[in-house]
Design a protein around this motif. Structure first.
Motif, short mmCIF file in Angstrom:
data_model
loop_
_atom_site.label_atom_id
_atom_site.label_comp_id
_atom_site.label_asym_id
_atom_site.label_seq_id
_atom_site.Cartn_x
_atom_site.Cartn_y
_atom_site.Cartn_z
N TYR A 155 -2.53 7.80 3.92
CA TYR A 155 -1.43 6.85 4.08
C TYR A 155 -1.28 6.40 5.54
O TYR A 155 -0.72 5.34 5.80
N ALA A 156 -1.80 7.22 6.46
CA ALA A 156 -1.76 6.82 7.87
C ALA A 156 -3.00 6.01 8.23
O ALA A 156 -2.93 5.08 9.03
N LEU A 157 -4.14 6.37 7.62
CA LEU A 157 -5.42 5.78 8.04
C LEU A 157 -5.88 4.64 7.13
O LEU A 157 -6.64 3.77 7.55
N VAL A 158 -5.48 4.68 5.87
CA VAL A 158 -5.84 3.61 4.92
C VAL A 158 -4.54 3.14 4.26
O VAL A 158 -4.17 3.58 3.18
N PRO A 159 -3.81 2.24 4.95
CA PRO A 159 -2.47 1.87 4.48
C PRO A 159 -2.43 1.31 3.05
O PRO A 159 -1.39 1.36 2.41
N ALA A 160 -3.59 0.83 2.54
CA ALA A 160 -3.59 0.27 1.18
C ALA A 160 -3.59 1.35 0.10
O ALA A 160 -3.52 1.04 -1.09
N THR A 161 -3.64 2.62 0.48
CA THR A 161 -3.65 3.70 -0.51
C THR A 161 -2.39 3.62 -1.38
O THR A 161 -1.27 3.58 -0.86
N PRO A 162 -2.56 3.58 -2.72
CA PRO A 162 -1.40 3.41 -3.59
C PRO A 162 -0.38 4.55 -3.44
O PRO A 162 -0.77 5.73 -3.52
N PRO A 163 0.90 4.24 -3.23
CA PRO A 163 1.91 5.30 -3.09
C PRO A 163 2.08 6.12 -4.36
O PRO A 163 2.61 7.23 -4.32
N GLY A 164 1.60 5.59 -5.50
CA GLY A 164 1.74 6.30 -6.77
C GLY A 164 1.09 7.67 -6.76
O GLY A 164 1.53 8.58 -7.46
N MET A 165 0.02 7.82 -5.97
CA MET A 165 -0.65 9.13 -5.91
C MET A 165 0.29 10.18 -5.31
O MET A 165 0.35 11.31 -5.77
N LEU A 166 1.04 9.79 -4.28
CA LEU A 166 1.99 10.72 -3.66
C LEU A 166 3.20 10.94 -4.58
O LEU A 166 3.69 12.06 -4.71
N THR A 167 3.62 9.88 -5.24
CA THR A 167 4.75 9.99 -6.18
C THR A 167 4.43 11.00 -7.29
O THR A 167 5.29 11.78 -7.70
N ALA A 168 3.16 11.00 -7.72
CA ALA A 168 2.77 11.93 -8.79
C ALA A 168 2.83 13.39 -8.30
O ALA A 168 3.07 14.29 -9.10
N LEU A 169 2.61 13.60 -7.00
CA LEU A 169 2.65 14.97 -6.48
C LEU A 169 4.07 15.40 -6.12
O LEU A 169 4.34 16.59 -5.94
N LEU A 170 4.98 14.42 -6.00
CA LEU A 170 6.39 14.71 -5.70
C LEU A 170 7.27 14.03 -6.75
O LEU A 170 8.05 13.14 -6.42
N PRO A 171 7.10 14.43 -8.02
CA PRO A 171 7.84 13.75 -9.07
C PRO A 171 9.36 13.87 -8.89
O PRO A 171 9.84 14.91 -8.42
N ASP A 172 10.06 12.83 -9.20
CA ASP A 172 11.53 12.81 -9.13
C ASP A 172 12.07 12.96 -7.70
O ASP A 172 13.23 13.31 -7.52
N ARG A 173 11.23 12.78 -6.70
CA ARG A 173 11.72 12.87 -5.31
C ARG A 173 11.29 11.63 -4.51
O ARG A 173 10.54 11.73 -3.53
N PRO A 174 11.79 10.44 -4.92
CA PRO A 174 11.43 9.23 -4.16
C PRO A 174 11.89 9.29 -2.71
O PRO A 174 11.30 8.65 -1.84
#
Ligand code: CA
Ligand code: CA
Ligand code: CA
Ligand code: CA
Length: 504
Positions: A155-174
């Motif tokens: 997310y720092a080096l390739v800004p186009a990385t979909p945020p959904g991948m991080l959302t899946a690892l932190l469910p219910d914590r937007p």
């Protein structure tokens, strides 16, 4: 004072020599009316002797405690040296057998209770271990694949990385997702639930945020909202196994859900340290499909792929639309001008051209071709791809956006041949990905190789009970293996029960 006399006469002390006056010494203090006798002398001598005895006892205690500290220090250093031996053993094995997944991840013969000096209870030993994803009650003796985890620094080096991948690892914590993305991204524009430098400036002890890649996953503790429970899960003593206090709810620290399973938090599924050399399986440089191809590379390209591939790549380069990932070539057909076309009817006109890359030669394409990488220490590297051969289900589900596909991948990879396991193409050929389109979505984020490994090494001596626990990450991407992360976990308690001892 005038007319004051103190007379001390016939002062004798047995033994006479040394620290006291000789037996015949006579001290006379004149000008005083006060005169002392033998009783006073005795009291003075007793006080002096007591003081000297006290000094002697103090000196003896200091010497004894220094001696004990020295023994403890030597023992501590020996335990540390034994733990280091485990790290060095792992480094050697990882370099010798880079593709031996079973040998590195679950290998008690090499990693459990290995003697480094002495023998029996007096010997010094190490055990290299990692959390066991199949059994929370016991560790496995081996290393943990850091490339099987999701690299947060994307997310720092390739800004186009979909945020959904991080959302899946932190469910219910937007809120946590927003705060972490703000902490990583270069700008100072806070997301709706995020926090940029302004928030951290208002803390009782302000500090600068990274606005760039993290050094380690531990650094998450500096991000707003992240706690030890989120980063390390229920594993309070960081030993990778479930203790009674880690499975009793809120009855004792840490808080846990009491479900009989150990949640190891984000450290189990995220990393900041994964990268790989941009070379093929044989260690040769790859052909960059976005740059003009040399004569030797063209020959190699034509040896490995059908003739239309070279033609397609030349035509595509002419329109200056670089590929982001090799997987884009899969089943690709476009209307392009063929620069080698000499047919007067079609010369200079766009015609349908195919890449020549299909499911049958996808593995070859993923191995031999590249869209370029980043330079690290003079070598071209690919950053943060997840190894689909070793990633846990949770990570695969985050990358695929599909928990069922993640489980199918885990089922299928158990039966892969060595050749199939060389690239992620098996996800398509084994129908984990239902279509070429689905494969292309995940293509930029996956790999089938690992070069960084995390481990914990306990050095110990059964007789004294002395031990040292080190957590390390080993990087094998360069010519020699090196330690890129080292943390002393000794203070968290004995992680394993050494043979012949009770866990305290
Ligand atoms: Ca930022
Ligand atoms: Ca534990
Ligand atoms: Ca608890
Ligand atoms: Ca639990």
């Amino acid at each position: 004072m005038k007319n004051c006399e103190i007379r001390i006469s016939n002062f004798e002390v047995a033994g006479g020599a040394g620290w006291c006056a000789p037996a015949s010494s006579q001290f006379e203090f004149r000008n005083s009316k006060f005169e002392t006798g033998r009783g006073f002398v005795l009291i003075v001598v007793l006080v002096v002797v007591s003081l000297l005895s006290l000094l002697a006892v103090t000196q003896m205690l200091i010497t004894r405690s220094e001696s004990a500290a020295s023994v403890a220090s030597v023992g501590g250093q020996q335990a540390r040296a034994a733990a280091y031996s485990g790290i060095v053993r792992a480094m050697a094995l990882l370099k010798q057998s880079p593709n031996d997944l079973a040998g590195r991840s679950d290998n008690p013969q090499v990693f459990q209770d290995q003697c480094v000096s002495g023998s029996g209870a007096d010997g010094w030993y190490f055990s290299v271990y990692s959390p066991n994803p199949d059994d929370s009650r016991q560790v496995r003796y081996g290393v943990e694949d850091e490339n099987g985890k999701f690299n947060l620094n994307l997310y720092a080096l390739v800004p186009a990385t979909p945020p959904g991948m991080l959302t899946a690892l932190l469910p219910d914590r937007p809120d946590l997702v927003d705060c972490l993305l703000d902490y990583l991204d270069a700008d100072s524009n806070a997301r709706p639930q995020g926090a940029e430098q302004e928030y951290y400036d208002g803390l009782p002890q302000p500090y600068h945020i990274k606005n760039g890649p993290l050094t380690s996953v531990d650094e998450l503790l500096l991000v707003k909202g992240f706690t030890g429970q989120i980063v390390y899960g229920e594993d309070a003593n960081r030993n990778g196994t479930l203790e009674p206090n880690e499975d009793d709810g809120d009855a004792s620290f840490p808080p846990d859900n009491g479900d009989g399973e150990l949640d190891c938090g984000l450290v189990a599924c995220t990393t900041t340290l994964s990268y790989e050399p941009n070379t093929d399986f044989a260690g040769q440089g790859r052909i960059n499909i976005n740059t003009p191809i040399s004569a030797s590379d063209l020959q190699s390209l034509n040896n490995d792929f059908p003739p239309e591939t070279a033609k397609f790549l030349a035509a595509r380069r002419a329109v200056n639309r670089p590929f982001k990932d090799v997987s884009e070539l899969l089943d690709l057909q476009e209307n392009l001008v063929d620069p080698s076309d000499t047919n007067p009817q079609t010369k200079g006109k766009p015609i349908p051209l195919a890449s020549g890359i299909t499911a049958s030669n996808l593995a070859k394409a993923l191995d031999r071709l590249t869209t370029g990488g980043v330079k690290i220490a003079g070598q071209e590297m690919l950053l943060g791809r997840v190894n689909v051969n070793s990633a846990p289900a949770k990570v695969l589900a985050a990358i695929f956006g599909d928990a069922q596909a993640a489980q199918k991948a885990i089922d299928e990879r158990a039966g892969l041949s060595a050749d199939e396991a060389q690239t992620p193409a098996w996800l398509l050929t084994h129908q984990v990905m239902a279509s070429s389109g689905a494969f292309k979505v995940v293509g930029p984020y996956i790999t089938a190789r690992s070069f960084q490994f995390r481990l914990r090494s306990m050095g110990y001596n059964p007789a004294s009970g002395r031990y040292c626990v080190l957590e390390a990450v080993i990087d094998t991407a360069g010519p020699t293996a090196r330690v890129v992360y080292l943390r002393d976990l000794t203070g968290l308690g004995v992680p394993l029960v050494p043979p012949g001892r009770e866990k305290s």
